[in-house]
Design a protein around this motif. Structure first.
Motif, short mmCIF file in Angstrom:
data_model
loop_
_atom_site.label_atom_id
_atom_site.label_comp_id
_atom_site.label_asym_id
_atom_site.label_seq_id
_atom_site.Cartn_x
_atom_site.Cartn_y
_atom_site.Cartn_z
N LEU A 135 -5.17 2.26 13.06
CA LEU A 135 -4.79 0.86 13.22
C LEU A 135 -5.74 0.12 14.15
CD1 LEU A 135 -0.92 1.29 13.54
CD2 LEU A 135 -2.14 0.31 11.59
N ALA A 136 -6.28 0.83 15.13
CA ALA A 136 -7.13 0.20 16.14
C ALA A 136 -8.53 -0.12 15.61
CB ALA A 136 -7.24 1.09 17.37
N ASN A 137 -8.97 0.60 14.58
CA ASN A 137 -10.36 0.41 14.14
C ASN A 137 -10.57 -0.85 13.31
OD1 ASN A 137 -9.53 1.00 11.48
ND2 ASN A 137 -10.27 3.11 11.55
N GLY A 138 -9.47 -1.56 13.01
CA GLY A 138 -9.60 -2.83 12.30
C GLY A 138 -9.89 -2.71 10.82
N GLU A 139 -9.80 -1.51 10.26
CA GLU A 139 -10.14 -1.31 8.85
C GLU A 139 -8.93 -1.04 7.98
OE1 GLU A 139 -12.98 1.82 8.82
OE2 GLU A 139 -14.51 0.68 9.91
N THR A 140 -7.72 -1.15 8.54
CA THR A 140 -6.52 -0.89 7.74
C THR A 140 -5.37 -1.76 8.23
OG1 THR A 140 -5.07 0.85 6.90
CG2 THR A 140 -5.66 0.97 9.22
N ASP A 141 -4.44 -2.05 7.31
CA ASP A 141 -3.24 -2.80 7.65
C ASP A 141 -2.05 -1.88 7.86
OD1 ASP A 141 -4.40 -5.49 7.24
OD2 ASP A 141 -4.47 -4.92 5.12
N LEU A 142 -2.02 -0.81 7.08
CA LEU A 142 -0.91 0.14 7.10
C LEU A 142 -1.45 1.56 7.19
CD1 LEU A 142 1.26 -1.18 4.11
CD2 LEU A 142 1.58 -1.72 6.53
N VAL A 143 -0.66 2.42 7.84
CA VAL A 143 -0.96 3.85 7.85
C VAL A 143 0.29 4.57 7.36
CG1 VAL A 143 -1.58 5.86 9.22
CG2 VAL A 143 -2.56 3.63 9.78
N PHE A 144 0.11 5.41 6.34
CA PHE A 144 1.20 6.23 5.84
C PHE A 144 0.90 7.70 6.12
CE2 PHE A 144 1.98 2.65 2.86
CZ PHE A 144 3.37 2.53 3.01
N GLY A 145 1.95 8.44 6.48
CA GLY A 145 1.87 9.89 6.53
C GLY A 145 2.77 10.42 5.43
N PRO A 146 2.22 10.74 4.26
CA PRO A 146 3.06 11.19 3.14
C PRO A 146 3.66 12.57 3.38
CG PRO A 146 0.73 11.38 2.59
CD PRO A 146 0.80 10.68 3.92
N SER A 147 4.87 12.76 2.91
CA SER A 147 5.52 14.06 3.04
C SER A 147 5.57 14.76 1.68
CB SER A 147 6.94 13.91 3.61
OG SER A 147 7.72 13.03 2.83
N GLU A 148 5.75 16.05 1.71
CA GLU A 148 5.69 16.85 0.49
C GLU A 148 6.79 16.51 -0.50
OE1 GLU A 148 5.71 20.90 1.66
OE2 GLU A 148 3.75 20.81 2.66
N ASP A 149 7.89 15.94 -0.03
CA ASP A 149 9.02 15.66 -0.92
C ASP A 149 8.93 14.29 -1.60
OD1 ASP A 149 9.55 13.94 1.17
OD2 ASP A 149 11.47 14.83 1.71
N GLY A 150 7.79 13.60 -1.42
CA GLY A 150 7.62 12.30 -2.05
C GLY A 150 7.96 11.12 -1.18
N GLY A 151 8.38 11.37 0.05
CA GLY A 151 8.63 10.29 1.00
C GLY A 151 7.46 10.15 1.95
N TYR A 152 7.72 9.65 3.14
CA TYR A 152 6.68 9.64 4.17
C TYR A 152 7.30 9.92 5.52
CZ TYR A 152 7.93 4.57 4.40
OH TYR A 152 8.58 3.35 4.47
N TYR A 153 6.55 10.66 6.34
CA TYR A 153 7.04 11.04 7.67
C TYR A 153 6.63 10.06 8.74
CZ TYR A 153 2.29 12.93 8.36
OH TYR A 153 0.91 13.08 8.47
N LEU A 154 5.73 9.13 8.40
CA LEU A 154 5.22 8.17 9.38
C LEU A 154 4.75 6.92 8.66
CD1 LEU A 154 2.76 8.85 12.32
CD2 LEU A 154 2.19 7.13 10.60
N LEU A 155 5.00 5.79 9.30
CA LEU A 155 4.47 4.51 8.84
C LEU A 155 4.01 3.73 10.06
CD1 LEU A 155 4.01 2.15 6.82
CD2 LEU A 155 6.43 1.55 7.15
N GLY A 156 2.82 3.20 10.01
CA GLY A 156 2.29 2.39 11.10
C GLY A 156 1.76 1.08 10.57
N MET A 157 1.88 0.02 11.37
CA MET A 157 1.36 -1.29 10.98
C MET A 157 1.04 -2.12 12.20
SD MET A 157 4.79 -3.14 9.41
CE MET A 157 5.19 -1.80 8.29
#
Length: 237
Positions: A135-157
């Motif tokens: 998020l700090a590098n200015g090259e993304t709006d969102l960060v997802f950490g996808p989980s093996e079950d099809g969800g996500y374990y982390l979301l950053g914005m």
């Protein structure tokens, strides 16, 4: 492995942790009937406490605990999460509750906000740090950490994007793919972290990561040893 716990400079960061009151029969229900409701609740409590202890190591990051509002929850979290900002979750589904939590934290002036749950107590702390760096590098709006079950374990914005919380089939294997599609429709730049796992099913307790002495989750590790002793068997065993 040494972990750098300092956040990127000049970035006001916050971490949201979603949690539940560990009441038998209301948490980790997919572990039942392999384990009793009381065992499942005690196991969830271990996961929760490990998550709180591990994230306390994040230097310079404010932590907000959002809990499911039910009888006794407020007092419980006053005891186990002293020193943290504690607020009840608001909304009719998970998406609405996460959106409201992000909205409240951004309204406090934070510039980079990440949300996690308590289902991955063995998650390496550097995954959270990596999200802030992305998020700090200015090259993304969102960060997802996808989980093996099809969800996500982390979301950053870096700012609230309400659209990614609507039109998603929550608690399904489509959560991540649908959220990613929403981000693409909004023309948002997305960064992905390496995949990780949640601990929901009895077979998840057999994961070697949960018994790794360096996983930063000692309570969970001890409880896994107790719960699985002679009661679960690896499909490869």
């Amino acid at each position: 492995m040494d972990i750098q716990t300092n956040m990127p400079a000049d970035l006001k960061t916050a971490l949201i942790i979603f949690a539940k009151h560990p009441v038998p029969g209301s948490v980790k229900t997919r572990l039942i009937p392999s384990f009793s409701p009381e065992e499942a609740a005690a196991f969830y409590r271990s996961m929760l406490l490990d998550t709180l202890a591990k994230t306390k190591e994040l230097s310079g990051t404010a932590r907000f605990l959002f809990y499911v509002d039910e009888p006794g929850a407020g007092q419980f979290f006053r005891d186990v999460a002293a020193g943290m900002s504690r607020l009840p979750q608001r909304g009719s589904n998970l998406g609405e509750r996460m959106q409201d939590a992000f909205r409240q934290v951004f309204s406090e002036g934070y510039h980079s906000v990440v949300i996690i749950g308590t289902d991955s107590p063995d998650l390496p702390l550097n995954r959270i740090i990596l999200a802030y760096e992305r998020l700090a590098n200015g090259e993304t709006d969102l960060v997802f950490g996808p989980s093996e079950d099809g969800g996500y374990y982390l979301l950053g914005m870096k700012m609230l994007h309400p659209a990614i919380f609507s039109g998603v089939h929550w608690s399904s294997s489509k959560v991540f793919s649908e959220s990613l599609r929403k981000a693409e429709e909004e023309r948002l730049l997305v960064a992905l972290l390496p995949e990780w796992h949640d601990v929901d099913q009895p077979e998840d307790l057999l994961r070697p990561e949960l018994l790794d002495e360096a996983n930063g989750a000692p309570l969970t590790r001890g409880f896994v040893r107790t719960l699985t002793n002679g009661r679960l068997h690896s499909p490869c065993g």
